[in-house]
Enzyme design. Structure first.
Site, short mmCIF file in Angstrom:
data_model
loop_
_atom_site.label_atom_id
_atom_site.label_comp_id
_atom_site.label_asym_id
_atom_site.label_seq_id
_atom_site.Cartn_x
_atom_site.Cartn_y
_atom_site.Cartn_z
CG ASP A 369 -2.11 -1.00 0.96
OD1 ASP A 369 -2.63 -1.05 -0.16
OD2 ASP A 369 -2.48 -1.73 1.90
CE1 TYR A 457 -8.89 -5.08 6.14
CE2 TYR A 457 -7.78 -3.91 7.90
CZ TYR A 457 -8.40 -5.04 7.43
OH TYR A 457 -8.54 -6.12 8.25
CE1 TYR A 459 -2.98 -1.86 7.36
CE2 TYR A 459 -4.15 -0.76 5.58
CZ TYR A 459 -3.59 -1.90 6.11
OH TYR A 459 -3.62 -3.07 5.41
CG HIS A 516 -3.49 -6.35 7.66
ND1 HIS A 516 -4.12 -5.44 6.85
CD2 HIS A 516 -4.45 -7.19 8.09
CE1 HIS A 516 -5.41 -5.73 6.79
NE2 HIS A 516 -5.64 -6.79 7.54
CU LIG Z 1 -7.40 -7.61 8.03
#
Ligand SMILES: [Cu+2]
Ligand SMILES: *[C@@H]1O[C@H](CO)[C@@H](O)[C@H](O)[C@H]1NC(C)=O
Ligand SMILES: *[C@@H]1O[C@H](CO)[C@@H](O)[C@H](O)[C@H]1NC(C)=O
Ligand SMILES: *[C@@H]1O[C@H](CO)[C@@H](O)[C@H](O)[C@H]1NC(C)=O
Length: 725
Positions: A369, A457, A459, A516
């Site tokens: 990412d 997602y 973070y 991850h």
């Molecule tokens: Cu996950």
């Protein structure tokens, strides 16, 4: 036992329910008056009584960024500087044979040499300002250094590095409609009873699997049905992948795995997580809880980027790729008062998120990412009160668009002091000795936070500085698990031997197993640049009959001489501490001063080392690495991570096995999570965190927070509810 000493909280309580705050965030309508006066503070502080606490929009920019000037050698490029760079690269590309059309994939400060930064003092002129630009023109990657003073543009040869720079927002905006230009795609969608205009397609990086797609920037679009829920991720149109050329937006291939019997699209019922979709059915704690800091913060942010708090000082800046970069972290010595170097630079270098489903519509999902999308580029403005507490201050970012034009990303980073009700240290002396006393000290820390939202997602990355010298790095995951459509609605339909590659979460929805990983670059400079990495191995030792005890535990320290000796895999039953020490600087009693890297919950990749995603993200092969400082080695998954082949990675650099003893070294820490989804992750997952510490080890002569004062009740604000809800 209600001693006054125990009542030392800085912060005080009593505002509006957190739940109420969520309401405020999501509703554009004004709050009921009643709530506006829910709490009044007895103190005279505007903080407590101000209606501003109900701000639901980010506060306005702290100032007009067009007039920013740099103050520190590491300060990011300003708008004015970026405008200049934009002109210079425009003329570079019009003069070069590359043609006029180019796209800017990164435009950031080219940091001066480390020695120059270390020797610079406030008040001295800044070293020459330069920009590092990654661009593409005529199908070629360019890495340029632009000298802002002379106007010179130098081109660096990157022809030996595979892959492409990160995709720009503009790349993505351009390509998301590409599937709709395909009549075949429309037919596939219509066959599922879906109107193509209700479809959202997202661009996913294709990874690299050794195929002969060289030279072509590709993207794999996967589409979702947006009807009836804001959480369209829970309505995947399973089995359709649209392979598209990122440069031309031409659809190269339409993969439709379920031509004959389409997999049903989940109905999305109950998937909308917004407050407005709960129809008033929300849970509220009867009494509100909050943190107050009525006299304002104890930290200052000098010249936009230099943060000073308690005994810490560090430079903090947003970065389009890394998210945030912490530089020149220094801590004041508790004995001498001198500022001492701890870390020259720290940031998240790369991420790796491999999904564990080998089928055609899923195998390529092995995202990096930071290098593919830009961890900072994907950050969005933080929500004051909910993303960060109300005592937070915010920092904006100035990034460049694909044409090189600067833009401001507001409130990208928040900085706040935290008191979580914990003790920094304590002790009670009891009646046994007749010597009764209680000593306890509150633990307060400073957090710098940013949140990146990579499509589904989220973070949350925290750098937390403690007064006892500890730096805690925390990564928190939340958002949506990316799910797979299935015909199953109950586990009793699933054949015992069938591999779902995940967990059935709801009707027609499988949460696919994935990992991850986040790799951190940590250029530790403990009291100077020349440091060593010491493996403090804990071993079982035997007494051989010299003691009634048969065995004990002892340490065996080994200094890593070369890089391979510092490729560390964590082992619970064969443990070590990992120290970074300055061998030429010792405490009064003779221990080398140091900091240790303290892992906590972690995960190691179970992919085959020769599997191409694993090779590209080979920084996950070890949890700790140490390399000699090299300003060209910053991105552990490679400079050009998009469709990279894995020949410019931390593993490759480290395998050169260079000397690392008593040198300027960089420590790399890989943090990981295995994620086997469970029903609680649907429709949006509660946060999950892990992290690591950088902790002083014989760095201070003694406990550095020995002398901090306890709180007294009299110094704390008094708040009381004036109207009950
Ligand atoms: Cu996950
Ligand atoms: C596909 O459908 C979309 C939405 O209805 C429409 O705009 C587009 O023109 C269609 N494309 C083709 C090639 O028919
Ligand atoms: C300490 O570790 C080194 C390297 O692993 C090993 O060679 C040595 O024998 C150990 N020493 C003791 C006393 O265990
Ligand atoms: C610094 O890094 C670059 C890129 O990995 C490499 O080509 C160069 O050899 C390195 N220099 C040293 C001294 O290791």
């Amino acid at each position: 036992m209600e001693a006054k000493h125990f009542r030392r909280c800085i912060i005080f309580i009593l505002t509006v329910l957190l739940v109420t705050l969520f309401t405020i965030y999501n509703f554009p309508t004004p709050l009921p008056d009643k709530l506006d006066h829910l709490v009044q503070c007895a103190g005279n502080s505007a903080w407590c009584t101000s209606k501003n606490r109900f701000l639901r929009r980010p506060p306005p920019l702290s100032h007009d960024h067009t007039k920013d000037v740099p103050h520190h050698p590491l300060d990011p490029l300003t708008i004015r500087e970026m405008n200049k760079v934009q002109k210079l690269i425009k003329s570079f590309f019009s003069k070069s044979g590359a043609g006029y059309a180019y796209s800017v994939h990164s435009l950031v400060l080219e940091e001066p040499d480390k020695q120059v930064v270390l020797n610079w003092n406030k008040g001295s002129p800044l070293p020459p300002r330069k920009a590092s630009v990654i661009a593409r023109a005529s199908g070629k990657n360019y890495l340029l250094t632009v000298d802002l003073d002379s106007g010179a543009v130098a081109e660096h040869d990157t022809s030996h590095i595979s892959g492409f720079p990160l995709v720009t927002m503009e790349d993505m905006q351009k390509v998301v409609y590409a599937p709709l230009s395909s009549a075949d795609f429309n037919r596939s969608i219509l066959k599922r009873g879906v109107d193509p205009s209700d479809v959202a397609c997202l661009p996913f990086s294709p990874g690299w699997f050794g195929k002969a797609e060289e030279g072509r920037r590709l993207v794999k679009l996967e589409c979702f049905y947006m009807k009836d829920t804001a959480n369209f991720y829970m309505r995947p149109i399973e089995g359709i992948i649209v392979v598209t050329d990122l440069d031309t937006t031409e659809v190269i291939e339409l993969i439709d795995r379920s031509k004959h019997t389409p997999i049903p699209i989940p109905d999305g019922k109950g998937s909308d997580y917004r407050l407005s979709a709960q129809n008033g059915d929300v849970f509220r704690l009867p009494n509100p809880v909050s943190m107050e800091q009525p006299n304002g913060p104890n930290f200052v942010i000098q010249d936009e980027h230099l943060v000073k708090w308690a005994n810490w000082e560090f430079h903090l800046k947003p970065d389009p790729r890394a998210g945030v970069i912490i530089s020149r972290a220094r801590v004041r010595d508790s004995e001498t008062g001198a500022m001492r170097n701890v870390m020259y630079q720290g940031f998240s270098s790369e991420l790796f998120v491999p999904y564990m489903d080998p089928e055609e519509a899923w195998y390529f999902k092995t995202y990096m990412d930071a290098g593919e999308y830009g961890f900072g580029l994907q950050a969005l403005p933080l929500d004051p009160l909910n993303d960060c507490p109300r005592n937070a201050k915010y920092m904006d970012a100035v990034f460049a668009a694909a044409n090189g034009t600067p833009y401001v990303k507001s409130n990208m980073i928040c900085i706040f002091e935290r008191y979580a009700g914990d003790a920094a240290w304590r002790h009670t002396e009891g009646p046994l000795t007749g010597n009764m006393f209680l000593e306890a000290r509150p633990k307060i820390s400073l957090v710098a936070r940013m949140v990146a939202t990579l499509a589904n997602y989220d973070y949350i990355v925290d750098w937390e500085f403690h007064a006892d010298g500890l730096i805690h790095v925390k990564v928190t995951l939340t958002g949506m698990v990316i799910v797979k459509g299935t015909s199953y609605i109950n586990m009793n339909q699933v054949n015992e031997n069938e591999d779902l590659y995940g967990t059935l979460l709801a009707d027609n929805i499988i949460g696919v197993i994935h990992d991850h990983y986040i790799n951190f670059y940590l250029d530790m400079d403990i009291d100077g640049e020349d440091n060593s990495f010491v493996n403090v191995h804990l071993q079982r030792a035997y007494t051989h009959g010299k003691s009634p005890r048969k065995s004990y535990m002892k340490v065996n320290k080994t200094v890593a001489k070369t890089e391979k000796e510092a490729q560390i895999k964590l082992k619970l039953y064969d443990p070590s501490e990992f120290h970074v020490v300055n061998p030429s600087k010792r405490t009064k009693v003779g221990n080398p001063v140091g900091y240790k890297v303290v892992p906590s919950g972690n995960a190691a990749s179970l992919l085959d080392p020769e599997d191409s995603p694993q090779k590209r993200s080979s920084f996950t092969n070890n949890q700790i690495w140490v390399t000699p400082y090299n300003r060209s080695e910053l991105w552990s998954g490679g400079l050009f991570a998009y469709q990279s082949h894995g020949e410019d990675t931390l593993q490759v650099w480290s395998d050169r096995d260079r000397a690392i003893e008593n040198r300027d070294i960089v420590v790399w820490y890989t943090l990981g999570f295995h994620h086997v989804p469970c029903q609680e992750d649907y429709p949006i997952m509660p946060t999950v965190s892990s992290g690591f510490d950088l902790k002083p080890v014989n760095f201070f002569e003694r406990n550095p927070v020995l002398k901090i004062a306890p709180y007294q009740e009299s110094e704390l604000p008094v708040c009381k509810a004036t109207v009950s809800a």
